[in-house]
Motif scaffolding. Structure first.
Motif, PDB file in Angstrom:
ATOM      1  N   ILE A 103     -10.396 -14.145  32.262  1.00 16.58           N
ATOM      2  CA  ILE A 103     -11.178 -15.371  32.277  1.00 16.58           C
ATOM      3  C   ILE A 103     -11.172 -15.934  33.691  1.00 16.58           C
ATOM      4  O   ILE A 103     -10.102 -16.174  34.261  1.00 16.58           O
ATOM      5  CB  ILE A 103     -10.609 -16.410  31.286  1.00 16.58           C
ATOM      6  N   LEU A 104     -12.357 -16.132  34.255  1.00 17.89           N
ATOM      7  CA  LEU A 104     -12.473 -16.686  35.597  1.00 17.89           C
ATOM      8  C   LEU A 104     -12.210 -18.187  35.582  1.00 17.89           C
ATOM      9  O   LEU A 104     -12.618 -18.882  34.658  1.00 17.89           O
ATOM     10  CB  LEU A 104     -13.864 -16.427  36.169  1.00 17.89           C
ATOM     11  N   ILE A 105     -11.535 -18.662  36.610  1.00 15.26           N
ATOM     12  CA  ILE A 105     -11.347 -20.096  36.810  1.00 15.26           C
ATOM     13  C   ILE A 105     -11.978 -20.461  38.143  1.00 15.26           C
ATOM     14  O   ILE A 105     -11.547 -19.992  39.198  1.00 15.26           O
ATOM     15  CB  ILE A 105      -9.860 -20.491  36.799  1.00 15.26           C
ATOM     16  N   ASP A 106     -13.032 -21.267  38.103  1.00 16.42           N
ATOM     17  CA  ASP A 106     -13.675 -21.796  39.298  1.00 16.42           C
ATOM     18  C   ASP A 106     -13.209 -23.225  39.520  1.00 16.42           C
ATOM     19  O   ASP A 106     -12.867 -23.940  38.564  1.00 16.42           O
ATOM     20  CB  ASP A 106     -15.199 -21.767  39.159  1.00 16.42           C
ATOM     21  N   ALA A 107     -13.217 -23.657  40.761  1.00 19.88           N
ATOM     22  CA  ALA A 107     -12.759 -25.003  41.102  1.00 19.88           C
ATOM     23  C   ALA A 107     -13.746 -25.654  42.057  1.00 19.88           C
ATOM     24  O   ALA A 107     -14.092 -25.075  43.092  1.00 19.88           O
ATOM     25  CB  ALA A 107     -11.367 -24.971  41.723  1.00 19.88           C
ATOM     26  N   CYS A 108     -14.178 -26.849  41.701  1.00 22.28           N
ATOM     27  CA  CYS A 108     -15.020 -27.674  42.564  1.00 22.28           C
ATOM     28  C   CYS A 108     -14.232 -28.951  42.851  1.00 22.28           C
ATOM     29  O   CYS A 108     -14.073 -29.798  41.963  1.00 22.28           O
ATOM     30  CB  CYS A 108     -16.348 -27.978  41.876  1.00 22.28           C
ATOM     31  N   VAL A 109     -13.715 -29.068  44.058  1.00 21.13           N
ATOM     32  CA  VAL A 109     -12.813 -30.160  44.424  1.00 21.13           C
ATOM     33  C   VAL A 109     -13.605 -31.239  45.153  1.00 21.13           C
ATOM     34  O   VAL A 109     -14.341 -30.950  46.096  1.00 21.13           O
ATOM     35  CB  VAL A 109     -11.658 -29.640  45.305  1.00 21.13           C
ATOM     36  N   LEU A 110     -13.440 -32.473  44.700  1.00 17.69           N
ATOM     37  CA  LEU A 110     -14.199 -33.592  45.274  1.00 17.69           C
ATOM     38  C   LEU A 110     -13.489 -34.240  46.447  1.00 17.69           C
ATOM     39  O   LEU A 110     -14.142 -34.702  47.381  1.00 17.69           O
ATOM     40  CB  LEU A 110     -14.467 -34.648  44.190  1.00 17.69           C
ATOM     41  N   ASP A 111     -12.149 -34.319  46.393  1.00 14.06           N
ATOM     42  CA  ASP A 111     -11.418 -35.051  47.432  1.00 14.06           C
ATOM     43  C   ASP A 111     -10.522 -34.088  48.210  1.00 14.06           C
ATOM     44  O   ASP A 111     -11.000 -33.124  48.788  1.00 14.06           O
ATOM     45  CB  ASP A 111     -10.623 -36.182  46.786  1.00 14.06           C
ATOM     46  N   SER A 112      -9.225 -34.313  48.195  1.00 11.22           N
ATOM     47  CA  SER A 112      -8.293 -33.480  48.961  1.00 11.22           C
ATOM     48  C   SER A 112      -8.120 -32.113  48.316  1.00 11.22           C
ATOM     49  O   SER A 112      -8.287 -31.955  47.105  1.00 11.22           O
ATOM     50  CB  SER A 112      -6.935 -34.182  49.076  1.00 11.22           C
ATOM     51  N   ASP A 113      -7.774 -31.125  49.156  1.00  8.54           N
ATOM     52  CA  ASP A 113      -7.622 -29.752  48.677  1.00  8.54           C
ATOM     53  C   ASP A 113      -6.508 -29.652  47.643  1.00  8.54           C
ATOM     54  O   ASP A 113      -5.523 -30.392  47.680  1.00  8.54           O
ATOM     55  CB  ASP A 113      -7.322 -28.810  49.838  1.00  8.54           C
ATOM     56  N   SER A 114      -6.678 -28.712  46.726  1.00  8.09           N
ATOM     57  CA  SER A 114      -5.710 -28.475  45.657  1.00  8.09           C
ATOM     58  C   SER A 114      -5.099 -27.092  45.829  1.00  8.09           C
ATOM     59  O   SER A 114      -5.789 -26.074  45.649  1.00  8.09           O
ATOM     60  CB  SER A 114      -6.390 -28.601  44.285  1.00  8.09           C
ATOM     61  N   GLY A 115      -3.808 -27.035  46.185  1.00  7.78           N
ATOM     62  CA  GLY A 115      -3.145 -25.746  46.333  1.00  7.78           C
ATOM     63  C   GLY A 115      -3.028 -24.994  45.020  1.00  7.78           C
ATOM     64  O   GLY A 115      -3.128 -23.761  44.988  1.00  7.78           O
ATOM     65  N   LEU A 116      -2.846 -25.709  43.913  1.00  5.39           N
ATOM     66  CA  LEU A 116      -2.730 -25.055  42.610  1.00  5.39           C
ATOM     67  C   LEU A 116      -4.048 -24.418  42.197  1.00  5.39           C
ATOM     68  O   LEU A 116      -4.074 -23.283  41.698  1.00  5.39           O
ATOM     69  CB  LEU A 116      -2.279 -26.076  41.565  1.00  5.39           C
ATOM     70  N   LEU A 117      -5.150 -25.110  42.412  1.00  2.00           N
ATOM     71  CA  LEU A 117      -6.443 -24.532  42.055  1.00  2.00           C
ATOM     72  C   LEU A 117      -6.838 -23.406  43.002  1.00  2.00           C
ATOM     73  O   LEU A 117      -7.551 -22.479  42.603  1.00  2.00           O
ATOM     74  CB  LEU A 117      -7.518 -25.620  42.061  1.00  2.00           C
ATOM     75  N   GLN A 118      -6.385 -23.465  44.247  1.00  3.18           N
ATOM     76  CA  GLN A 118      -6.617 -22.338  45.150  1.00  3.18           C
ATOM     77  C   GLN A 118      -5.958 -21.073  44.604  1.00  3.18           C
ATOM     78  O   GLN A 118      -6.564 -19.994  44.619  1.00  3.18           O
ATOM     79  CB  GLN A 118      -6.088 -22.671  46.535  1.00  3.18           C
ATOM     80  N   GLN A 119      -4.735 -21.210  44.131  1.00  2.00           N
ATOM     81  CA  GLN A 119      -4.048 -20.057  43.546  1.00  2.00           C
ATOM     82  C   GLN A 119      -4.739 -19.599  42.274  1.00  2.00           C
ATOM     83  O   GLN A 119      -4.867 -18.390  42.018  1.00  2.00           O
ATOM     84  CB  GLN A 119      -2.596 -20.429  43.256  1.00  2.00           C
ATOM     85  N   ALA A 120      -5.196 -20.545  41.445  1.00  3.01           N
ATOM     86  CA  ALA A 120      -5.860 -20.186  40.191  1.00  3.01           C
ATOM     87  C   ALA A 120      -7.130 -19.389  40.451  1.00  3.01           C
ATOM     88  O   ALA A 120      -7.387 -18.364  39.798  1.00  3.01           O
ATOM     89  CB  ALA A 120      -6.167 -21.451  39.390  1.00  3.01           C
ATOM     90  N   CYS A 121      -7.940 -19.827  41.408  1.00  2.00           N
ATOM     91  CA  CYS A 121      -9.185 -19.123  41.713  1.00  2.00           C
ATOM     92  C   CYS A 121      -8.914 -17.752  42.321  1.00  2.00           C
ATOM     93  O   CYS A 121      -9.604 -16.774  42.011  1.00  2.00           O
ATOM     94  CB  CYS A 121     -10.043 -19.962  42.650  1.00  2.00           C
ATOM     95  N   ASP A 122      -7.905 -17.662  43.191  1.00  2.00           N
ATOM     96  CA  ASP A 122      -7.603 -16.391  43.836  1.00  2.00           C
ATOM     97  C   ASP A 122      -7.041 -15.374  42.846  1.00  2.00           C
ATOM     98  O   ASP A 122      -7.374 -14.190  42.912  1.00  2.00           O
ATOM     99  CB  ASP A 122      -6.610 -16.626  44.974  1.00  2.00           C
ATOM    100  N   ILE A 123      -6.224 -15.825  41.919  1.00  2.00           N
ATOM    101  CA  ILE A 123      -5.603 -14.911  40.956  1.00  2.00           C
ATOM    102  C   ILE A 123      -6.616 -14.429  39.914  1.00  2.00           C
ATOM    103  O   ILE A 123      -6.622 -13.250  39.536  1.00  2.00           O
ATOM    104  CB  ILE A 123      -4.403 -15.603  40.274  1.00  2.00           C
TER     105      ILE A 123
END
Length: 307
Positions: free
Chosen positions: A188-208
């Motif tokens: 299951i793909l996880i995409d992230a659209c971040v509105l404010d400051s960067d999210s390290g957890l979502l960066q890992q989720a999208c990369d994995i």
């Protein structure tokens, strides 16, 4: 396999943290929660228009709960595999502007649910972080349920889009990582659209999981980025020129203070991470034998007898 035998499920998770959106409203920002929901509803309608077999779910990630905005609590689960006709006939009188009735019903349900969620919010407690890990877990459970309900001849492709507003909290690091690896195991793909400051957890989720991470340069342009980057599925993205991948912050959170660290101590039994050394692991309570350096005994000086 024909196009009708392949279902494309999109689960959108919206960060509805009232503290973050309240600060935006007090700052007289031109981008509000209502405009964010309008962009999400336009993208959801576009996803359903791409193919008649496409399915949609919208979850609000709040500070106190994770709630389904669509399908609502009054929506029959059997309608999710049809066109929702039975629910429309029993709940709505139809669209007056020529719009497809299903889209009108979806937009009305999302609007009613978000109003009910925000009006019943009580911020007296200390919980101010968005329950994003719980919302992702609920999305995975919903996808698993949809996989169980499809026909044997049908195949369902699922992906999750997270629209993140508030900052990360390291308190939910373990729950978040468990959800990420569960999504990876189910393809299951996880995409992230971040509105404010960067999210390290979502960066890992999208990369994995193989998804796309994007920090929106201008929040009022959210709809343009949603339709350009996140509306196409995984097969269509290979034919588009998308934003380049970003550098992923793979720092882990320690189990003792929940701080992101680069160098720390790891328990050899349960793999818990600590920023400070402890002879006993607080997670599995394993006691470690500490090998101290050998102590050199001081030589006794011989006393010379006076002659």
């Amino acid at each position: 396999m024909s196009a009708d035998d392949e279902l494309n499920l999109l689960v959108i998770i919206i960060d509805t943290n009232p503290i973050w959106w309240g600060k935006k409203a007090l700052g007289e920002s031109e981008f509000t929660l209502s405009k964010c929901l309008d962009a999400v509803m336009v993208m959801g309608n576009a996803h359903l228009f791409m193919n008649r077999s496409n399915k949609l779910a919208v979850i609000a990630s709040h500070t106190q709960e994770s709630r389904f905005l669509y399908p609502g609590k009054h929506w029959a689960f059997a309608d999710l595999f049809g066109d929702g006709g039975s629910f429309i006939e029993s709940n709505c009188c139809g669209s007056k502007d020529g719009k497809y009735e299903l889209l009108t019903t979806i937009n009305e349900i999302i609007t009613e649910e978000i109003k009910d969620l925000m009006t019943k919010t009580d911020m007296k407690g200390q919980q101010t972080e968005t329950l994003l890990a719980g919302s992702l877990a609920k999305a995975l459970c919903y996808i698993h349920r949809m996989n169980k309900e499809v026909k044997a001849s049908q195949e369902i492709k699922s992906r999750i889009l997270v629209i993140k507003a508030a900052e990360d909290t390291a308190m939910h690091y373990m729950n978040f990582m468990n959800v990420i690896f569960a999504a990876q195991k189910q393809n299951i793909l996880i995409d992230a659209c971040v509105l404010d400051s960067d999210s390290g957890l979502l960066q890992q989720a999208c990369d994995i999981t193989g998804g796309i991470y994007l920090k929106v340069p201008r929040m009022p342009s959210l709809l343009q980025y949603l339709l350009w980057v996140f509306l196409p599925d995984q097969e269509q993205r290979s034919q588009l020129i998308l934003p380049p991948p970003i550098h992923v912050d793979y720092r882990a959170a320690c189990f003792c203070h929940r701080n992101l660290i680069e160098i720390g101590y790891v328990c050899s039994v349960c793999l818990s991470i600590f920023c400070n050394f402890s002879p006993i692991c607080s997670t599995c309570e394993t006691a470690f034998k500490i090998s101290l350096p050998p102590v050199m005994k001081a030589k006794k000086k011989k006393l010379k007898l006076a002659m």
